[in-house]
Design a protein around this motif. Structure first.
Motif, short mmCIF file in Angstrom:
data_model
loop_
_atom_site.label_atom_id
_atom_site.label_comp_id
_atom_site.label_asym_id
_atom_site.label_seq_id
_atom_site.Cartn_x
_atom_site.Cartn_y
_atom_site.Cartn_z
N PRO A 74 -2.97 -18.31 0.24
CA PRO A 74 -2.01 -17.86 1.25
C PRO A 74 -2.33 -16.47 1.76
O PRO A 74 -3.10 -15.72 1.16
CB PRO A 74 -0.67 -17.89 0.50
CG PRO A 74 -1.04 -17.75 -0.94
CD PRO A 74 -2.39 -18.37 -1.11
N ALA A 75 -1.72 -16.13 2.89
CA ALA A 75 -1.84 -14.80 3.46
C ALA A 75 -0.44 -14.25 3.70
O ALA A 75 0.40 -14.91 4.30
CB ALA A 75 -2.62 -14.84 4.77
N VAL A 76 -0.20 -13.04 3.20
CA VAL A 76 1.07 -12.35 3.40
C VAL A 76 0.76 -11.07 4.17
O VAL A 76 0.09 -10.18 3.65
CB VAL A 76 1.75 -12.01 2.06
CG1 VAL A 76 3.07 -11.29 2.30
CG2 VAL A 76 1.97 -13.28 1.24
N ILE A 77 1.23 -10.99 5.41
CA ILE A 77 0.86 -9.89 6.29
C ILE A 77 2.12 -9.21 6.81
O ILE A 77 2.86 -9.78 7.60
CB ILE A 77 -0.01 -10.39 7.46
CG1 ILE A 77 -1.25 -11.10 6.92
CG2 ILE A 77 -0.38 -9.24 8.38
CD1 ILE A 77 -2.11 -11.74 7.98
N GLU A 78 2.32 -7.98 6.39
CA GLU A 78 3.52 -7.24 6.79
C GLU A 78 3.43 -6.77 8.24
O GLU A 78 4.41 -6.79 8.97
CB GLU A 78 3.73 -6.04 5.86
CG GLU A 78 5.01 -5.28 6.13
CD GLU A 78 5.26 -4.20 5.11
OE1 GLU A 78 6.20 -3.41 5.32
OE2 GLU A 78 4.53 -4.13 4.10
N ASP A 79 2.24 -6.33 8.65
CA ASP A 79 2.04 -5.84 10.01
C ASP A 79 0.80 -6.51 10.58
O ASP A 79 -0.33 -6.20 10.18
CB ASP A 79 1.88 -4.32 10.02
CG ASP A 79 1.75 -3.75 11.42
OD1 ASP A 79 1.68 -4.54 12.40
OD2 ASP A 79 1.71 -2.51 11.56
N ILE A 80 1.00 -7.45 11.49
CA ILE A 80 -0.13 -8.23 12.00
C ILE A 80 -1.13 -7.36 12.76
O ILE A 80 -2.31 -7.71 12.86
CB ILE A 80 0.35 -9.37 12.92
CG1 ILE A 80 1.06 -8.80 14.15
CG2 ILE A 80 1.23 -10.35 12.16
CD1 ILE A 80 1.33 -9.84 15.23
N TYR A 81 -0.67 -6.22 13.27
CA TYR A 81 -1.55 -5.37 14.08
C TYR A 81 -2.48 -4.50 13.23
O TYR A 81 -3.28 -3.74 13.78
CB TYR A 81 -0.72 -4.51 15.02
CG TYR A 81 -0.02 -5.34 16.08
CD1 TYR A 81 -0.71 -5.87 17.17
CD2 TYR A 81 1.33 -5.63 15.95
CE1 TYR A 81 -0.08 -6.65 18.12
CE2 TYR A 81 1.99 -6.42 16.90
CZ TYR A 81 1.28 -6.93 17.97
OH TYR A 81 1.91 -7.72 18.91
N THR A 82 -2.37 -4.62 11.93
CA THR A 82 -3.26 -3.86 11.05
C THR A 82 -4.15 -4.78 10.21
O THR A 82 -4.85 -4.30 9.32
CB THR A 82 -2.45 -2.96 10.10
OG1 THR A 82 -1.61 -3.77 9.27
CG2 THR A 82 -1.57 -1.99 10.89
N ASP A 83 -4.13 -6.08 10.51
CA ASP A 83 -4.90 -7.04 9.72
C ASP A 83 -5.95 -7.70 10.61
O ASP A 83 -5.62 -8.36 11.60
CB ASP A 83 -3.98 -8.09 9.11
CG ASP A 83 -4.64 -8.87 7.99
OD1 ASP A 83 -5.68 -9.51 8.25
OD2 ASP A 83 -4.12 -8.84 6.85
N SER A 84 -7.20 -7.53 10.24
CA SER A 84 -8.31 -8.02 11.07
C SER A 84 -8.38 -9.55 11.11
O SER A 84 -9.08 -10.10 11.97
CB SER A 84 -9.64 -7.45 10.55
OG SER A 84 -9.86 -7.85 9.20
N ARG A 85 -7.70 -10.23 10.21
CA ARG A 85 -7.73 -11.70 10.21
C ARG A 85 -6.88 -12.30 11.32
O ARG A 85 -7.00 -13.49 11.63
CB ARG A 85 -7.25 -12.23 8.85
CG ARG A 85 -8.12 -11.86 7.68
CD ARG A 85 -7.48 -12.24 6.37
NE ARG A 85 -6.23 -11.50 6.14
CZ ARG A 85 -5.45 -11.67 5.07
NH1 ARG A 85 -5.79 -12.57 4.14
NH2 ARG A 85 -4.34 -10.97 4.93
#
Length: 217
Positions: free
Chosen positions: A173-184
């Protein structure tokens, strides 16, 4: 913390100046002979924080039978209240899961599965939206969604160009708090949406056949 020098010789309301009128009324009833108690009662402090207390207040008597004052017992039960709330939330989540399993057992199409999965996952995690994605060759097909605003239902994206493809390829799974800081995350696909945070999980983690995404504003 209150120490002995802070209270000896002082009036109760001097020690606790934030005492609400409710408690003053209780004290007056006890001094008139009543025995008052509660298993849980909110006590709102000056800083706005709430303490939950269990308490009992009863009069004490002089030798001649007259009321000389009162005895107040109180216990902070914040941890108990928190524990009860956690159990209540777990039971609520369990009910959602049980209902979902019942519905899935009678689902005969992938569209029905998608509808049940998005509705249930959104309830479970309290998200603003949920999507159901299936692996379609080298593409991710966003089959269905349950969301406050439209996202990508009915669209296909290359596995390498979306976070759902990443979780299926990575088997995690992927847990991303801020999408604008994650290169995926393909930012251009998200700029016109409300999404700021997300969780994406693969369906069948050993050999992923799809994914379920939940999104927050």
């Amino acid at each position: 913390r209150i120490s002995q020098p802070d209270i000896i010789g002082k009036h109760h309301y001097e020690v606790f100046p934030e005492m609400p009128d409710k408690w003053k009324n209780i004290h007056q009833q006890v001094l008139a002979g009543a025995i008052m108690n509660a298993d849980r009662d909110p006590f709102i402090r000056e800083n706005g924080e709430t303490d939950w207390v269990r308490w009992e207040c009863r009069p004490w008597y002089e030798a001649d039978g007259s009321i000389g004052g009162m005895i107040l017992y109180s216990e902070n039960v914040n941890e108990q209240i928190q524990h009860e709330n956690e159990i209540r939330e777990l039971n609520s989540r369990l009910e959602i899961l049980i209902d979902s399993i019942k519905e899935l057992s009678s689902a005969h199409t992938v569209e029905a599965v998608s509808q049940i999965a998005t509705q249930s996952s959104r309830k479970l995690v309290g998200s603003d939206g949920a999507t159901f994605i299936i692996k379609d060759g080298e593409n991710c097909f966003y089959l269905g969604e349950n969301t406050v605003m439209p996202l990508w239902a009915g669209k296909r994206f290359p596995m390498s160009d979306c976070i759902s493809g990443w979780v299926m390829s990575a088997h995690e799974p992927a847990v991303i708090e801020d999408i604008y800081t994650d290169s995926r995350v393909p930012i251009d696909l998200y700029r016109t949406t409300y999404v700021k945070s997300l969780i994406m999980v693969p369906v069948n983690i050993s050999e992923p056949v799809g994914a379920i995404g939940n999104y927050w504003k």
